[in-house]
Design an enzyme around this catalytic site. Structure first.
Site, mmCIF file in Angstrom:
data_model
loop_
_atom_site.group_PDB
_atom_site.id
_atom_site.type_symbol
_atom_site.label_atom_id
_atom_site.label_comp_id
_atom_site.label_asym_id
_atom_site.label_seq_id
_atom_site.Cartn_x
_atom_site.Cartn_y
_atom_site.Cartn_z
ATOM 1 N N TYR A 11 0.210 -1.102 0.013
ATOM 2 C CA TYR A 11 -0.082 0.265 -0.040
ATOM 3 C C TYR A 11 0.824 1.442 -0.312
ATOM 4 O O TYR A 11 0.644 1.852 -0.427
ATOM 5 C CB TYR A 11 -1.048 0.059 1.255
ATOM 6 C CG TYR A 11 -1.581 1.201 1.501
ATOM 7 C CD1 TYR A 11 -2.354 1.973 0.634
ATOM 8 C CD2 TYR A 11 -2.069 1.497 2.614
ATOM 9 C CE1 TYR A 11 -3.259 2.821 0.589
ATOM 10 C CE2 TYR A 11 -2.759 2.696 3.533
ATOM 11 C CZ TYR A 11 -3.251 3.353 2.053
ATOM 12 O OH TYR A 11 -3.939 4.991 2.157
ATOM 13 N N TYR A 148 4.409 -6.326 17.472
ATOM 14 C CA TYR A 148 4.133 -5.567 16.021
ATOM 15 C C TYR A 148 5.143 -4.400 16.563
ATOM 16 O O TYR A 148 5.029 -3.963 15.857
ATOM 17 C CB TYR A 148 2.765 -5.113 15.289
ATOM 18 C CG TYR A 148 3.063 -4.171 13.845
ATOM 19 C CD1 TYR A 148 3.982 -4.178 13.296
ATOM 20 C CD2 TYR A 148 3.104 -2.869 14.174
ATOM 21 C CE1 TYR A 148 4.148 -3.557 12.135
ATOM 22 C CE2 TYR A 148 2.836 -2.100 13.885
ATOM 23 C CZ TYR A 148 3.626 -2.353 12.354
ATOM 24 O OH TYR A 148 3.650 -1.234 11.732
ATOM 25 N N ASN A 198 -8.843 -2.819 10.395
ATOM 26 C CA ASN A 198 -7.783 -1.232 10.670
ATOM 27 C C ASN A 198 -10.313 -0.352 10.077
ATOM 28 O O ASN A 198 -10.935 -0.846 9.487
ATOM 29 C CB ASN A 198 -7.312 -0.353 9.616
ATOM 30 C CG ASN A 198 -7.439 -0.199 8.066
ATOM 31 O OD1 ASN A 198 -8.695 0.373 7.618
ATOM 32 N ND2 ASN A 198 -6.376 -0.856 7.127
HETATM 33 P P1 NAD Z 1 2.036 -3.618 2.711
HETATM 34 O O1 NAD Z 1 1.704 -5.109 3.457
HETATM 35 O O2 NAD Z 1 0.526 -3.538 2.150
HETATM 36 O O3 NAD Z 1 3.326 -3.890 2.204
HETATM 37 C C1 NAD Z 1 4.769 -4.504 2.520
HETATM 38 C C2 NAD Z 1 5.203 -5.315 1.278
HETATM 39 O O4 NAD Z 1 6.238 -5.845 1.823
HETATM 40 C C3 NAD Z 1 3.579 -6.249 0.566
HETATM 41 O O5 NAD Z 1 3.677 -5.511 -0.611
HETATM 42 C C4 NAD Z 1 4.771 -7.579 1.074
HETATM 43 O O6 NAD Z 1 4.150 -8.113 -0.127
HETATM 44 C C5 NAD Z 1 5.659 -7.761 0.510
HETATM 45 N N1 NAD Z 1 6.648 -8.021 1.865
HETATM 46 C C6 NAD Z 1 6.484 -8.065 3.447
HETATM 47 N N2 NAD Z 1 7.514 -8.598 4.123
HETATM 48 C C7 NAD Z 1 8.175 -9.352 3.050
HETATM 49 C C8 NAD Z 1 9.600 -10.079 2.821
HETATM 50 N N3 NAD Z 1 10.231 -10.398 4.084
HETATM 51 N N4 NAD Z 1 10.313 -9.839 1.369
HETATM 52 C C9 NAD Z 1 9.597 -8.907 0.588
HETATM 53 N N5 NAD Z 1 8.749 -8.106 0.418
HETATM 54 C C10 NAD Z 1 7.755 -8.600 2.163
HETATM 55 O O7 NAD Z 1 1.574 -3.233 4.294
HETATM 56 P P2 NAD Z 1 1.857 -1.253 3.854
HETATM 57 O O8 NAD Z 1 0.889 -0.425 4.823
HETATM 58 O O9 NAD Z 1 2.293 -0.790 2.598
HETATM 59 O O10 NAD Z 1 2.990 -0.571 5.139
HETATM 60 C C11 NAD Z 1 4.082 -0.322 4.621
HETATM 61 C C12 NAD Z 1 5.186 -0.218 5.804
HETATM 62 O O11 NAD Z 1 4.679 1.059 6.579
HETATM 63 C C13 NAD Z 1 5.730 -0.865 7.087
HETATM 64 O O12 NAD Z 1 6.901 -1.483 7.248
HETATM 65 C C14 NAD Z 1 4.299 -1.073 7.879
HETATM 66 O O13 NAD Z 1 5.090 -1.704 9.276
HETATM 67 C C15 NAD Z 1 4.539 0.582 8.305
HETATM 68 N N6 NAD Z 1 3.181 1.326 8.354
HETATM 69 C C16 NAD Z 1 2.334 0.718 8.131
HETATM 70 C C17 NAD Z 1 1.017 1.510 8.341
HETATM 71 C C18 NAD Z 1 -0.190 1.356 8.044
HETATM 72 O O14 NAD Z 1 -1.257 1.690 8.525
HETATM 73 N N7 NAD Z 1 -0.607 0.725 6.908
HETATM 74 C C19 NAD Z 1 1.564 2.168 9.527
HETATM 75 C C20 NAD Z 1 2.500 3.167 10.313
HETATM 76 C C21 NAD Z 1 3.380 1.993 9.649
HETATM 77 C C1 WQD Z 2 -8.709 3.704 14.834
HETATM 78 C C2 WQD Z 2 -9.423 4.021 15.669
HETATM 79 C C3 WQD Z 2 -10.361 1.788 16.636
HETATM 80 C C4 WQD Z 2 -11.804 -0.295 13.798
HETATM 81 C C5 WQD Z 2 -3.269 0.681 13.783
HETATM 82 C C6 WQD Z 2 -2.797 0.331 14.385
HETATM 83 C C7 WQD Z 2 -1.068 1.004 14.218
HETATM 84 C C8 WQD Z 2 -0.720 1.023 12.718
HETATM 85 C C9 WQD Z 2 -2.421 2.026 12.366
HETATM 86 C C10 WQD Z 2 0.969 0.566 11.282
HETATM 87 C C11 WQD Z 2 -9.336 3.405 16.684
HETATM 88 C C12 WQD Z 2 -11.486 2.257 16.276
HETATM 89 C C13 WQD Z 2 -10.929 0.130 13.970
HETATM 90 C C14 WQD Z 2 -13.208 -0.492 13.573
HETATM 91 C C15 WQD Z 2 -13.509 0.611 15.150
HETATM 92 N N1 WQD Z 2 -0.370 0.768 11.428
HETATM 93 N N2 WQD Z 2 -12.147 1.423 15.257
HETATM 94 N N3 WQD Z 2 -13.870 0.071 14.616
HETATM 95 O O1 WQD Z 2 -5.377 0.761 15.655
HETATM 96 O O2 WQD Z 2 -4.898 3.155 15.618
HETATM 97 O O3 WQD Z 2 -3.314 2.186 14.700
HETATM 98 O O4 WQD Z 2 -2.676 0.983 12.487
HETATM 99 O O5 WQD Z 2 1.518 0.698 12.120
HETATM 100 O O6 WQD Z 2 0.352 0.329 14.576
HETATM 101 O O7 WQD Z 2 -2.162 0.001 15.911
HETATM 102 O O8 WQD Z 2 -5.892 1.707 13.792
HETATM 103 O O9 WQD Z 2 -7.656 2.020 11.897
HETATM 104 O O10 WQD Z 2 -7.482 0.167 13.298
HETATM 105 O O11 WQD Z 2 -8.486 2.520 14.517
HETATM 106 O O12 WQD Z 2 -14.086 2.030 15.894
HETATM 107 O O13 WQD Z 2 -13.862 -1.967 13.074
HETATM 108 O O14 WQD Z 2 -11.054 3.541 14.739
HETATM 109 O O15 WQD Z 2 -10.920 1.615 17.967
HETATM 110 O O16 WQD Z 2 -10.182 4.041 17.508
HETATM 111 P P1 WQD Z 2 -5.115 2.018 15.082
HETATM 112 P P2 WQD Z 2 -7.420 1.436 13.216
#
Ligand code: NAD
Ligand code: WQD
Length: 339
Positions: A11, A148, A198
């Site tokens: 993403y 995580y 989410n």
């Molecule tokens: P995503 O799962 O959509 O993208 C991650 C990609 O990495 C995927 O395409 C997956 O196939 C690939 N991948 C995973 N393990 C792998 C491996 N061992 N080798 C090669 N490819 C691998 O996730 P995203 O939402 O795009 O998140 C990207 C980064 O951002 C992650 O590191 C995540 O921890 C961080 N992050 C995401 C969010 C969020 O809410 N989406 C929030 C904060 C931080």
């Molecule tokens: C947002 C708000 C829920 C679902 C997560 C990870 C965080 C980061 C971002 C990767 C909260 C409420 C949610 C539902 C709800 N990811 N909610 N009903 O928990 O803030 O963060 O994603 O790094 O590490 O923890 O995101 O979208 O799950 O929740 O009421 O069905 O929505 O309680 O207040 P969160 P979320």
């Protein structure tokens, strides 16, 4: 710059890839497709007119990763590849430690061997756990409350200790808050999977009538309307932060840490209301117990990133919601927005 993007078909990586290409960087992607598909590569190509080089590859396989470095010789690496689900990390912590920490270790070894000197790492608000202060700054105590978040913090520490020993290396750690939205061209967005829980994924399910009502976790938080507050950021604003971070890494200290948030908190009800307005239909709600470990309120100070770079969050919450609806084919494209 030649930039290797790990997890570039996911993403956040795919949206960042479009910004990198548009700004003239040469790109290669390595992704094992564990949470994405090769269609995303075509979508990047359709969006930008350039299809990046791609290796289907698990970054845990060091030899294979070395071959990618040997062939591409990147100047910099943006490291997205990781697992990202909090509940899954509680069920299967070893998989998370292996992929998120060992994966980062393999990557650093390759960067060392092939002299790639710039590194941008995807970290998360989860490293703060239940934040001890608001807004959350980069100096707020890091105290993750789930595997995580722990693995992401451990990867940060690994990067910091490695970079400290290499005079030519520069690194940037970006701690993202809650990304939402899709690319305005319409070919890229978040692919909602069965395991996506989410908030926005759940709202989309209700709007698609796959689910009757949205479960709202908690209605008695000490917030304006009793529901949880988060810092939602448009995926294109987040993508742009990476390119600015790469630039910032050129000129300043060895390791920079930035929060990437907007500084504004929105409640669950705010988000629902905004989707209802954009969609023109109701999202029925079902109030449920709080989720374990859910903080009442989290929003970031993005002031450090703003002070050091030209980056600004430019898109509104309505832009986020509209772009999700367009990506999900729930609404026709409107007039061109400021995206
Ligand atoms: P995503 O799962 O959509 O993208 C991650 C990609 O990495 C995927 O395409 C997956 O196939 C690939 N991948 C995973 N393990 C792998 C491996 N061992 N080798 C090669 N490819 C691998 O996730 P995203 O939402 O795009 O998140 C990207 C980064 O951002 C992650 O590191 C995540 O921890 C961080 N992050 C995401 C969010 C969020 O809410 N989406 C929030 C904060 C931080
Ligand atoms: C947002 C708000 C829920 C679902 C997560 C990870 C965080 C980061 C971002 C990767 C909260 C409420 C949610 C539902 C709800 N990811 N909610 N009903 O928990 O803030 O963060 O994603 O790094 O590490 O923890 O995101 O979208 O799950 O929740 O009421 O069905 O929505 O309680 O207040 P969160 P979320």
């Amino acid at each position: 710059m030649k930039v290797l993007v790990t997890g570039g078909l996911g993403y956040i990586g795919s949206h960042t890839a479009t910004v990198l290409i548009n700004q003239g960087h040469e790109l290669a992607i390595v992704d094992d497709l564990s949470n994405s598909s090769e269609d995303v590569l075509d979508a990047i190509g359709r969006t930008t007119g350039v299809k990046p080089k791609f290796w289907r590859h698990d970054i845990l396989n060091l030899e294979g990763l070395e071959r990618v470095f040997e062939a591409f010789r990147p100047d910099g690496v943006i490291h997205f590849a990781a697992y990202k689900s909090v509940p899954e990390s509680i069920r299967d912590p070893l998989a998370y430690w292996e992929n998120n920490v060992q994966g980062t270790l393999c990557l650093l070894k390759c960067m060392d061997k092939y002299h790639a000197s710039r590194f941008v790492f995807s970290s998360t608000a989860a490293v703060y756990g239940i934040p001890t202060e608001l807004p959350v700054t980069e100096l707020t105590e890091t105290k993750p409350i789930n595997p995580y978040g722990q693995t992401k913090l451990a990867a940060e520490q690994l990067i910091a200790s490695f970079i400290a020993t290499r005079s030519n290396m520069r690194g940037v750690i970006l701690r993202y808050f809650n990304p939402v939205g899709a690319h305005p061209a319409g070919f890229l967005g978040e692919v909602v999977k069965e395991q996506s829980h989410n908030l926005v994924a759940q709202i989309v399910r209700v709007l698609k009538k796959e689910q009757e009502a949205l479960s709202v976790f908690g209605k008695d938080f000490p917030t304006r309307d009793g529901t949880g507050v988060r810092d939602y950021i448009h995926i294109m604003d987040l993508a742009e932060a990476h390119v600015e971070a790469l630039e910032a890494s050129k000129k300043t200290s060895k390791l920079l840490v930035y929060n990437v948030g907007t500084g504004h908190g929105y409640s669950v009800i705010d988000i629902v209301t905004r989707f209802e307005a954009a969609m023109g239909s109701r999202v029925p709600l079902r109030f449920e117990q709080r989720r374990i470990g859910d903080p009442a309120e989290v929003y970031a100070s993005g002031e450090r990133l703003k002070a050091d770079t030209r980056w600004r969050p430019r898109r509104s919450l309505s832009d986020m919601c509209l772009s999700v609806l367009q990506w999900e084919d729930l609404k026709e494209s409107g007039p061109a927005s400021d995206l």
